[in-house]
Motif scaffolding. Structure first.
Motif, PDB file in Angstrom:
ATOM      1  N   MET A   1       0.405  -0.405   0.000  1.00 35.15           N
ATOM      2  CA  MET A   1       0.000   0.000   0.000  1.00 35.15           C
ATOM      3  C   MET A   1       0.860   0.859   0.000  1.00 35.15           C
ATOM      4  O   MET A   1       0.904   1.117   0.146  1.00 35.15           O
ATOM      5  CB  MET A   1      -0.788  -0.267   0.332  1.00 35.15           C
ATOM      6  N   ILE A   2       2.752   3.550  -1.227  1.00 36.41           N
ATOM      7  CA  ILE A   2       3.008   4.370  -0.396  1.00 36.41           C
ATOM      8  C   ILE A   2       3.890   5.124  -1.159  1.00 36.41           C
ATOM      9  O   ILE A   2       4.460   4.867  -1.829  1.00 36.41           O
ATOM     10  CB  ILE A   2       3.678   3.906   0.764  1.00 36.41           C
ATOM     11  N   PHE A  68      10.323   7.197  10.711  1.00 35.07           N
ATOM     12  CA  PHE A  68       9.079   6.965   9.954  1.00 35.07           C
ATOM     13  C   PHE A  68       8.000   7.729  10.733  1.00 35.07           C
ATOM     14  O   PHE A  68       7.592   7.326  11.819  1.00 35.07           O
ATOM     15  CB  PHE A  68       8.792   5.468   9.915  1.00 35.07           C
ATOM     16  N   VAL A 140      -2.102   7.696   5.745  1.00 36.30           N
ATOM     17  CA  VAL A 140      -1.820   7.206   7.090  1.00 36.30           C
ATOM     18  C   VAL A 140      -0.473   6.497   7.031  1.00 36.30           C
ATOM     19  O   VAL A 140      -0.082   6.009   5.961  1.00 36.30           O
ATOM     20  CB  VAL A 140      -2.939   6.215   7.535  1.00 36.30           C
ATOM     21  N   CYS A 145       4.245  -1.280   7.837  1.00 34.65           N
ATOM     22  CA  CYS A 145       4.309  -1.211   6.362  1.00 34.65           C
ATOM     23  C   CYS A 145       5.613  -1.809   5.829  1.00 34.65           C
ATOM     24  O   CYS A 145       6.704  -1.396   6.225  1.00 34.65           O
ATOM     25  CB  CYS A 145       4.205   0.236   5.914  1.00 34.65           C
TER      26      CYS A 145
HETATM   27  S1  SF4 Z   1       2.018   3.181   5.076  1.00 38.24           S
HETATM   28 FE1  SF4 Z   1       0.038   2.085   5.128  1.00 38.24          FE
HETATM   29  S2  SF4 Z   1      -1.163   3.038   3.510  1.00 38.24           S
HETATM   30 FE2  SF4 Z   1       0.995   3.575   3.114  1.00 38.24          FE
HETATM   31  S3  SF4 Z   1       1.746   1.979   1.697  1.00 38.24           S
HETATM   32 FE3  SF4 Z   1       2.228   1.331   3.786  1.00 38.24          FE
HETATM   33  S4  SF4 Z   1       0.505   0.015   4.378  1.00 38.24           S
HETATM   34 FE4  SF4 Z   1      -0.176   1.210   2.616  1.00 38.24          FE
END
Ligand code: SF4
Length: 358
Positions: A1, A2, A68, A140, A145
């Motif tokens: 999911m 960035i 992060f 978000v 991640c």
């Molecule tokens: S931080 Fe969350 S929304 Fe962004 S890529 Fe990673 S998992 Fe997906």
């Protein structure tokens, strides 16, 4: 999911993602969702105050957020229980001291993304599909991640311009599906999305557009007239794979956003990550599947944690993952049971987690 790479940008987003400054500028003159994005909570002290959490959490959170950043939309924080450090939504976003503890086997690129680079911002892992890292920005920041260390500055198609990635897609006639990912591709403006999909639609062998996004869950206001208008004009087959991990993430605003996406012609799927403390019970997983289906979304994948540096505290033994999946299979109809998978670097597809497969 960035997707610039200054230190300030890294604090705002996954490494290399767009800066708070640029979000604020968009928000000052942009759509409501852009204003909400610019107004997201990024200060651990503010989050702890808003949720009546122990002030002793703030300093470790600031330290963990240095690599992060914290980012959480206010409406998503509004779904968290006040005073509850174990809230399953809070645990997904709160930087914690545990992220700074070294853990064997936890690395910066656990899924081997950078070995599968076909062009700047384009990853080619699986037959027939290519993944475009469309932007580094997300609504978000999920602490688990697997792209939390991804070098978005060098490897985002937006930063490098679309053309090298598009050229590769034109050349490779075996690719029939393009996956917009990131980061979160719906961080792009509607204008940029339209430019991108106009170019993709001009490539005869591309039939499907898949979008990996967490916006419908964490900032459903993104699903506005502009986005729906763009989506309804995309002629490719459309699949939206969203990312919810707990039923409490799904409220009326999420349900409405999903209904609208479905009405715009998208097939809706969900992928989750099995996370210790968040959804590691059969009750939580069953409730999530039920809540998704009521929202016209089919559970697609349940991923075991990718061993990314800083996320070891979310991991579960594989035997526990298998046990939970078996209990879920015994409890729900098959179409509500997501596939339990892991991503193995270099494998030709996601790998099913089965007894003895670890
Ligand atoms: S931080 Fe969350 S929304 Fe962004 S890529 Fe990673 S998992 Fe997906």
């Amino acid at each position: 999911m960035i997707a610039a790479t200054s230190h300030a940008d890294q604090l705002a987003s996954p490494p290399g993602a767009i800066s708070l400054d640029s979000l604020a500028k968009q928000g000052a003159s942009g759509s409501r969702w852009q204003q909400l994005l610019a107004d997201a909570i990024t200060d651990p002290g503010e989050l702890c105050t808003l949720l009546d959490l122990d002030p002793a959490l703030v300093l470790p959170a600031i330290a963990a957020a240095e690599g992060f950043a914290l980012r959480v939309p206010r409406s998503y924080a509004g779904r968290m229980r006040r005073g509850d450090l174990n809230d399953p939504l809070l645990l997904q976003v709160l930087p914690q001291a545990a992220e700074l503890q070294p853990a064997d086997g936890y690395v910066a690129d656990p899924v081997g993304d950078l070995q599968r680079r076909a062009a700047p911002g384009l990853l080619h892992k699986y037959a027939g599909r290519a993944l475009l890292v469309a932007t580094g920005a997300c609504a978000v920041h999920c602490r688990y991640c697997f792209r939390r260390h991804f070098p978005y500055g060098e490897e985002s198609a937006l930063q490098q311009g679309w053309e090298p990635a598009l050229a590769r897609l034109r050349e490779d006639t075996s690719i029939s599906e393009v996956i917009l990912s990131g980061g979160d591709p719906w961080s792009l403006s509607d204008r940029r999305l339209r430019q991108l999909t106009d170019a993709l639609q001009a490539i005869g062998h591309i039939r499907r557009l898949r979008v990996h996004t967490r916006y419908p869950i964490v900032l459903p206001e993104r699903i506005d007239c502009g986005l729906l208008d763009w989506l309804s004009t995309v002629r490719l087959q459309k699949v939206v794979v969203m990312h919810a991990n707990h039923a409490r993430e799904i409220d009326d605003s999420v349900r409405q956003a999903c209904r609208q996406l479905s009405a715009a012609g998208a097939t809706l799927l969900n992928q989750s990550v099995l996370l210790k403390g968040v959804n590691d019970s059969v009750e939580a997983l069953a409730e999530l599947s039920e809540a998704l289906f009521e929202t016209q979304v089919l559970p697609y994948y349940l991923h075991v944690l990718d061993k990314v540096r800083g996320a070891a505290h979310f991991d579960l033994p594989e035997t526990r993952a298998l046990q939970l999946h078996q209990e879920l299979t015994a409890r729900l109809p098959g179409y509500l049971v997501p596939k339990l998978v892991r991503e193995v670097p270099g494998a030709p597809s996601k790998t099913a987690v089965t007894a003895g497969s670890g």
